[in-house]
Write a protein that holds these residues in place. Sequence first.
Motif, short mmCIF file in Angstrom:
data_model
loop_
_atom_site.label_atom_id
_atom_site.label_comp_id
_atom_site.label_asym_id
_atom_site.label_seq_id
_atom_site.Cartn_x
_atom_site.Cartn_y
_atom_site.Cartn_z
N TYR A 92 0.85 -1.18 0.00
CA TYR A 92 0.00 0.00 0.00
C TYR A 92 0.90 1.24 0.00
O TYR A 92 1.80 1.37 0.83
CB TYR A 92 -0.84 -0.06 1.27
N VAL A 93 0.65 2.13 -0.95
CA VAL A 93 1.45 3.35 -1.04
C VAL A 93 0.68 4.54 -0.50
O VAL A 93 -0.49 4.72 -0.80
CB VAL A 93 1.82 3.63 -2.52
N THR A 94 1.35 5.36 0.29
CA THR A 94 0.75 6.61 0.73
C THR A 94 1.86 7.59 1.06
O THR A 94 2.99 7.20 1.29
CB THR A 94 -0.15 6.40 1.96
N HIS A 95 1.55 8.91 1.02
CA HIS A 95 2.56 9.80 1.61
C HIS A 95 2.05 10.34 2.94
O HIS A 95 2.66 11.20 3.55
CB HIS A 95 3.01 10.90 0.64
N ASP A 96 0.91 9.77 3.38
CA ASP A 96 0.31 10.17 4.64
C ASP A 96 0.83 9.26 5.74
O ASP A 96 0.49 8.09 5.84
CB ASP A 96 -1.22 10.03 4.49
N GLN A 97 1.70 9.81 6.59
CA GLN A 97 2.33 8.93 7.58
C GLN A 97 1.36 8.48 8.68
O GLN A 97 1.60 7.47 9.33
CB GLN A 97 3.64 9.51 8.09
N VAL A 98 0.25 9.19 8.86
CA VAL A 98 -0.75 8.72 9.84
C VAL A 98 -1.41 7.44 9.32
O VAL A 98 -1.61 6.47 10.05
CB VAL A 98 -1.82 9.80 10.13
N GLU A 99 -1.74 7.44 8.02
CA GLU A 99 -2.27 6.23 7.39
C GLU A 99 -1.30 5.07 7.59
O GLU A 99 -1.68 3.96 7.95
CB GLU A 99 -2.43 6.46 5.88
N ALA A 100 -0.03 5.35 7.36
CA ALA A 100 0.99 4.30 7.48
C ALA A 100 1.07 3.78 8.91
O ALA A 100 1.06 2.57 9.15
CB ALA A 100 2.35 4.85 7.04
N MET A 101 1.10 4.68 9.87
CA MET A 101 1.22 4.28 11.28
C MET A 101 0.04 3.42 11.72
O MET A 101 0.21 2.45 12.46
CB MET A 101 1.28 5.52 12.19
N THR A 102 -1.17 3.78 11.27
CA THR A 102 -2.35 3.11 11.80
C THR A 102 -2.67 1.80 11.10
O THR A 102 -3.33 0.95 11.67
CB THR A 102 -3.59 4.03 11.72
N MET A 103 -2.23 1.61 9.85
CA MET A 103 -2.65 0.42 9.12
C MET A 103 -1.58 -0.66 8.97
O MET A 103 -1.90 -1.83 8.86
CB MET A 103 -3.14 0.80 7.71
N ALA A 104 -0.30 -0.26 8.92
CA ALA A 104 0.73 -1.20 8.49
C ALA A 104 1.18 -2.20 9.54
O ALA A 104 1.20 -1.90 10.73
CB ALA A 104 1.96 -0.41 8.02
N ASP A 105 1.52 -3.42 9.08
CA ASP A 105 2.32 -4.32 9.91
C ASP A 105 3.77 -3.83 9.86
O ASP A 105 4.51 -3.91 10.82
CB ASP A 105 2.31 -5.75 9.35
N LYS A 106 4.14 -3.36 8.67
CA LYS A 106 5.53 -2.98 8.44
C LYS A 106 5.53 -1.76 7.53
O LYS A 106 4.77 -1.71 6.55
CB LYS A 106 6.21 -4.15 7.74
N ILE A 107 6.38 -0.79 7.84
CA ILE A 107 6.50 0.42 7.02
C ILE A 107 7.86 0.43 6.34
O ILE A 107 8.88 0.11 6.96
CB ILE A 107 6.35 1.70 7.88
N VAL A 108 7.87 0.80 5.06
CA VAL A 108 9.11 1.01 4.33
C VAL A 108 9.20 2.50 4.03
O VAL A 108 8.34 3.04 3.35
CB VAL A 108 9.11 0.22 3.00
N VAL A 109 10.22 3.17 4.57
CA VAL A 109 10.38 4.59 4.31
C VAL A 109 11.32 4.77 3.12
O VAL A 109 12.50 4.38 3.18
CB VAL A 109 10.93 5.35 5.54
#
Length: 352
Positions: free
Chosen positions: A189-206
């Motif tokens: 899942y791609v986003t530039h919204d880091q709140v979306e990333a924090m709340t949904m991901a098992d793992k984040i790739v920056v």
Amino acid sequence: MSSVSIRKVQKDYGAVSVIRGVDVEIDDGEFVILVGPSGCGKSTLLRMIAGLEDISGGEIRIGERVVNDLEPKARDIAMVFQSYALYPHMTVEQNMAFSLKMSGAKKSEIDPKVARAAKILSLEPLLGRLPKELSGGQRQRVAMGRAIVRDPKVFLFDEPLSNLDAKLRVQMRTEIKALHQRLGTTIVYVTHDQVEAMTMADKIVVLHDGVVEQVGAPLDLYDRPANLFVAGFIGSPAMNLIKGKVEREGFVVDGSGLTLPFSNAPTATPGLPAVYGIRPEHFMLDDAGFPITVEVVEPTGSETQVMAQIGGQPITAVFRERITAGPGETIRIAAQREHAHLFDAATEQRIN
Ligand SMILES: Nc1ncnc2c1ncn2[C@@H]1O[C@H](COP(=O)(O)OP(=O)(O)OP(=O)(O)O)[C@@H](O)[C@H]1O
Ligand SMILES: [Mg+2]
């Protein structure tokens, strides 16, 4: 379902290199989010997984299979884009059934799949409607329905929520997360919204300028950013990054005699130019602390955000308490030493 493995992947457009050696391992069933500023290469990487862009170097595997030269159709993935263009003259049901119909599936095969997707997405009462008779969030769900009916090994999402208003985004975020829990399918899942990333991901790739800055669980990135870029990117309001030097007695802020505390003395040489990172919520009101002159106060009800300066450098602090001081007045605050981060100013890497 399937794992996805991205190894030493590169993408060049002529002489311009936009993905510069990316390695990411995505486990079967994992929800992985690619974040990064505009232009860093998120969509390009996703499109390479989908097979919509050639790979200039490296290897992509879906499951055990190297897919570098495989047609998008043969990769068993479904992609949902930011602009989800539904067929305007088709009903919700026809939109969802379309790809199966095109691939020659029989009605007896299509109907249960559409019914299941409609149930998962609460679209059952809307099956007979046209896209123009739907709200933005409902249309987005139909776009997801089209992906679900195909029962792919991997879902790819490119900023699917960016066209929705703030309230719908929050609602859809919860729905996508629940969808993942129900289906257990691998999601990139791609986003530039880091709140979306924090709340949904098992793992984040920056991602940043075509390279991976850090990979980790959301709270690991929040608590231990590996470098200045990740420190400044993850978290809102952003981490305060204060310039100065590491000395034996603490961190001495440039342009002031102020010393800020940190708990584990780094092995760094005294006098090393460094950056002190402290999140806004890790300042506290403290009568024995150092004085700051309040510039702006923003009460949100549950907390109060205060903007000020330390040694001419802007800082933001967030307090649970209500602050009565107004602009121009002085309050005393302290930094919680156990939450301080230190970065080498030259290499920008974490040193403590
Ligand atoms: N066809 C192309 N030819 C040349 N350069 C391209 C092409 N497509 C993309 N780029 C460049 O590649 C870089 C990465 O683009 P990409 O679309 O992957 O960014 P992104 O991270 O998805 O950004 P955004 O958040 O704005 O969607 C950008 O600098 C872009 O200008
Ligand atoms: Mg993009």
